[in-house]
Motif scaffolding. Sequence first.
Motif, PDB file in Angstrom:
ATOM      1  N   TYR A 139       0.835  -1.200   0.000  1.00 19.09           N
ATOM      2  CA  TYR A 139       0.000   0.000   0.000  1.00 19.09           C
ATOM      3  C   TYR A 139       0.869   1.250   0.000  1.00 19.09           C
ATOM      4  O   TYR A 139       1.868   1.340   0.725  1.00 19.09           O
ATOM      5  CB  TYR A 139      -0.946   0.051   1.217  1.00 19.09           C
ATOM      6  CG  TYR A 139      -1.634   1.373   1.200  1.00 19.09           C
ATOM      7  CD1 TYR A 139      -2.598   1.618   0.245  1.00 19.09           C
ATOM      8  CD2 TYR A 139      -1.227   2.411   2.022  1.00 19.09           C
ATOM      9  CE1 TYR A 139      -3.164   2.870   0.121  1.00 19.09           C
ATOM     10  CE2 TYR A 139      -1.789   3.669   1.906  1.00 19.09           C
ATOM     11  CZ  TYR A 139      -2.754   3.883   0.950  1.00 19.09           C
ATOM     12  OH  TYR A 139      -3.285   5.133   0.810  1.00 19.09           O
ATOM     13  N   SER A 140       0.480   2.214  -0.810  1.00 18.08           N
ATOM     14  CA  SER A 140       1.220   3.474  -0.878  1.00 18.08           C
ATOM     15  C   SER A 140       0.234   4.632  -0.994  1.00 18.08           C
ATOM     16  O   SER A 140      -0.759   4.540  -1.717  1.00 18.08           O
ATOM     17  CB  SER A 140       2.142   3.466  -2.098  1.00 18.08           C
ATOM     18  OG  SER A 140       2.514   4.785  -2.418  1.00 18.08           O
ATOM     19  N   ALA A 141       0.533   5.731  -0.290  1.00 20.40           N
ATOM     20  CA  ALA A 141      -0.325   6.922  -0.378  1.00 20.40           C
ATOM     21  C   ALA A 141      -0.270   7.531  -1.775  1.00 20.40           C
ATOM     22  O   ALA A 141      -1.079   8.398  -2.103  1.00 20.40           O
ATOM     23  CB  ALA A 141       0.076   7.949   0.677  1.00 20.40           C
ATOM     24  N   SER A 142       0.674   7.083  -2.610  1.00 17.60           N
ATOM     25  CA  SER A 142       0.719   7.586  -3.996  1.00 17.60           C
ATOM     26  C   SER A 142      -0.486   7.079  -4.799  1.00 17.60           C
ATOM     27  O   SER A 142      -0.690   7.487  -5.929  1.00 17.60           O
ATOM     28  CB  SER A 142       2.018   7.159  -4.678  1.00 17.60           C
ATOM     29  OG  SER A 142       2.079   5.757  -4.748  1.00 17.60           O
ATOM     30  N   GLN A 143      -1.281   6.180  -4.185  1.00 22.91           N
ATOM     31  CA  GLN A 143      -2.463   5.658  -4.881  1.00 22.91           C
ATOM     32  C   GLN A 143      -3.687   6.568  -4.768  1.00 22.91           C
ATOM     33  O   GLN A 143      -4.723   6.278  -5.343  1.00 22.91           O
ATOM     34  CB  GLN A 143      -2.792   4.250  -4.340  1.00 22.91           C
ATOM     35  CG  GLN A 143      -1.745   3.229  -4.765  1.00 22.91           C
ATOM     36  CD  GLN A 143      -1.754   1.994  -3.885  1.00 22.91           C
ATOM     37  OE1 GLN A 143      -2.507   1.896  -2.937  1.00 22.91           O
ATOM     38  NE2 GLN A 143      -0.892   1.042  -4.197  1.00 22.91           N
ATOM     39  N   PHE A 144      -3.589   7.636  -3.980  1.00 21.14           N
ATOM     40  CA  PHE A 144      -4.731   8.572  -3.950  1.00 21.14           C
ATOM     41  C   PHE A 144      -4.231  10.007  -3.872  1.00 21.14           C
ATOM     42  O   PHE A 144      -3.044  10.247  -3.647  1.00 21.14           O
ATOM     43  CB  PHE A 144      -5.684   8.253  -2.783  1.00 21.14           C
ATOM     44  CG  PHE A 144      -5.193   8.689  -1.421  1.00 21.14           C
ATOM     45  CD1 PHE A 144      -5.455   9.984  -0.953  1.00 21.14           C
ATOM     46  CD2 PHE A 144      -4.480   7.834  -0.601  1.00 21.14           C
ATOM     47  CE1 PHE A 144      -5.014  10.396   0.306  1.00 21.14           C
ATOM     48  CE2 PHE A 144      -4.039   8.234   0.652  1.00 21.14           C
ATOM     49  CZ  PHE A 144      -4.302   9.518   1.107  1.00 21.14           C
ATOM     50  N   GLN A 145      -5.145  10.933  -4.046  1.00 23.45           N
ATOM     51  CA  GLN A 145      -4.804  12.342  -3.979  1.00 23.45           C
ATOM     52  C   GLN A 145      -5.682  13.072  -2.969  1.00 23.45           C
ATOM     53  O   GLN A 145      -6.839  12.701  -2.748  1.00 23.45           O
ATOM     54  CB  GLN A 145      -5.013  12.992  -5.346  1.00 23.45           C
ATOM     55  CG  GLN A 145      -3.730  13.403  -6.054  1.00 23.45           C
ATOM     56  CD  GLN A 145      -2.996  14.551  -5.382  1.00 23.45           C
ATOM     57  OE1 GLN A 145      -3.073  14.771  -4.180  1.00 23.45           O
ATOM     58  NE2 GLN A 145      -2.234  15.289  -6.178  1.00 23.45           N
ATOM     59  N   SER A 146      -5.092  14.062  -2.338  1.00 24.68           N
ATOM     60  CA  SER A 146      -5.847  15.079  -1.624  1.00 24.68           C
ATOM     61  C   SER A 146      -5.336  16.377  -2.231  1.00 24.68           C
ATOM     62  O   SER A 146      -4.258  16.845  -1.906  1.00 24.68           O
ATOM     63  CB  SER A 146      -5.553  14.997  -0.120  1.00 24.68           C
ATOM     64  OG  SER A 146      -6.184  16.071   0.553  1.00 24.68           O
ATOM     65  N   LYS A 147      -6.124  16.894  -3.204  1.00 27.65           N
ATOM     66  CA  LYS A 147      -5.620  17.990  -4.040  1.00 27.65           C
ATOM     67  C   LYS A 147      -5.888  19.343  -3.412  1.00 27.65           C
ATOM     68  O   LYS A 147      -5.327  20.342  -3.849  1.00 27.65           O
ATOM     69  CB  LYS A 147      -6.285  17.898  -5.423  1.00 27.65           C
ATOM     70  CG  LYS A 147      -5.607  18.696  -6.510  1.00 27.65           C
ATOM     71  CD  LYS A 147      -4.294  18.057  -6.916  1.00 27.65           C
ATOM     72  CE  LYS A 147      -3.594  18.840  -8.016  1.00 27.65           C
ATOM     73  NZ  LYS A 147      -2.212  18.321  -8.247  1.00 27.65           N
ATOM     74  N   GLY A 148      -6.776  19.386  -2.423  1.00 26.18           N
ATOM     75  CA  GLY A 148      -7.103  20.677  -1.821  1.00 26.18           C
ATOM     76  C   GLY A 148      -7.929  21.546  -2.754  1.00 26.18           C
ATOM     77  O   GLY A 148      -7.923  22.769  -2.644  1.00 26.18           O
ATOM     78  N   ASP A 149      -8.640  20.909  -3.687  1.00 28.58           N
ATOM     79  CA  ASP A 149      -9.497  21.628  -4.631  1.00 28.58           C
ATOM     80  C   ASP A 149     -10.827  20.896  -4.659  1.00 28.58           C
ATOM     81  O   ASP A 149     -10.861  19.672  -4.868  1.00 28.58           O
ATOM     82  CB  ASP A 149      -8.840  21.631  -6.022  1.00 28.58           C
ATOM     83  CG  ASP A 149      -9.705  22.324  -7.063  1.00 28.58           C
ATOM     84  OD1 ASP A 149      -9.427  23.496  -7.380  1.00 28.58           O
ATOM     85  OD2 ASP A 149     -10.671  21.699  -7.551  1.00 28.58           O
TER      86      ASP A 149
END
Lengths: 198, 89
Positions: free
Chosen positions: A114-124
């Motif tokens: 598992y890696s956090a590179s699999q999702f985004q928190s874009k702040g938009d």
Amino acid sequence: MFQYEKRLQYPVKIKTPNPKYASIIVSQLGGPDGEIGASLRYLTQRIAMPYDKVVGILTDVGVEELAHFEMISAILYQLTRNLSYDEIKKSGFDTYFVDHTTGIYPVAASGYPYSASQFQSKGDVLADLNEDLAAEQKARVTYDNILRLVDDPDVCDAIKFLRAREVVHYQRFCDALGIAQEKMNEKNFYGYNPAFDK
Amino acid sequence: MFNNRESAKERLLRTVDAYAFMAYETLLYLDAYPDSKEALECYNKYKRLENRARKEYESRYGWLTAPEEAASWEWTNGPWPWQIDKEGK
């Protein structure tokens, strides 16, 4: 703040262990569209979300995803009970077993951890909510694919519940996008990001 | 070993699960549609049923969440939710 409840959201009771199924289903624990990524996606995105109702949806769905992480863990635990060395070798579960024995570890079926590179928190607002809609559909497809490969009714029962939740979450995120667009329509939403520009 | 028959304990837990699910599902709907009177009535109804079933389960089989107060500490007693074929160690 979070509090643990000593029960699964939906019961998991698998009579017949099957390490082959475990090595497929583990993808919903730590794979690209898995439950821990889903939970982290919503619980991080909600912090910068400017609209209260949307924060509520992200919070409640994000917490439910943790319950799904626990259900998948229970499925994996029960599928890998009382295995013989022979079963481990023949089923292909040996490549997981060598690193984790029958412990629960978030990896994709490919073995990629598992890696956090699999999702985004874009702040938009629009970028994040559109990612969430896609995420629910991708997880739904993974459950569809699991149902194509698994024919144990005990396993399929829990997987079908999880699949149905992806559909409901998709509907709630459609509502969330609608709520956000209504708010943004008060100004020119192509011109600014309400999560950042005031 | 594995017992295929559903015990009274499992049946009662399924009742808690079902009511809790109805309450949660309506909660999620209310997040998006807070003005729906129908959804609010549904939420109140199933939350009441959930709480009643939860109290009954906890009085017979042990805590589902940490208790308000306790005479003895049973929180770590098994089986935990993913353990199906043992009574805890």
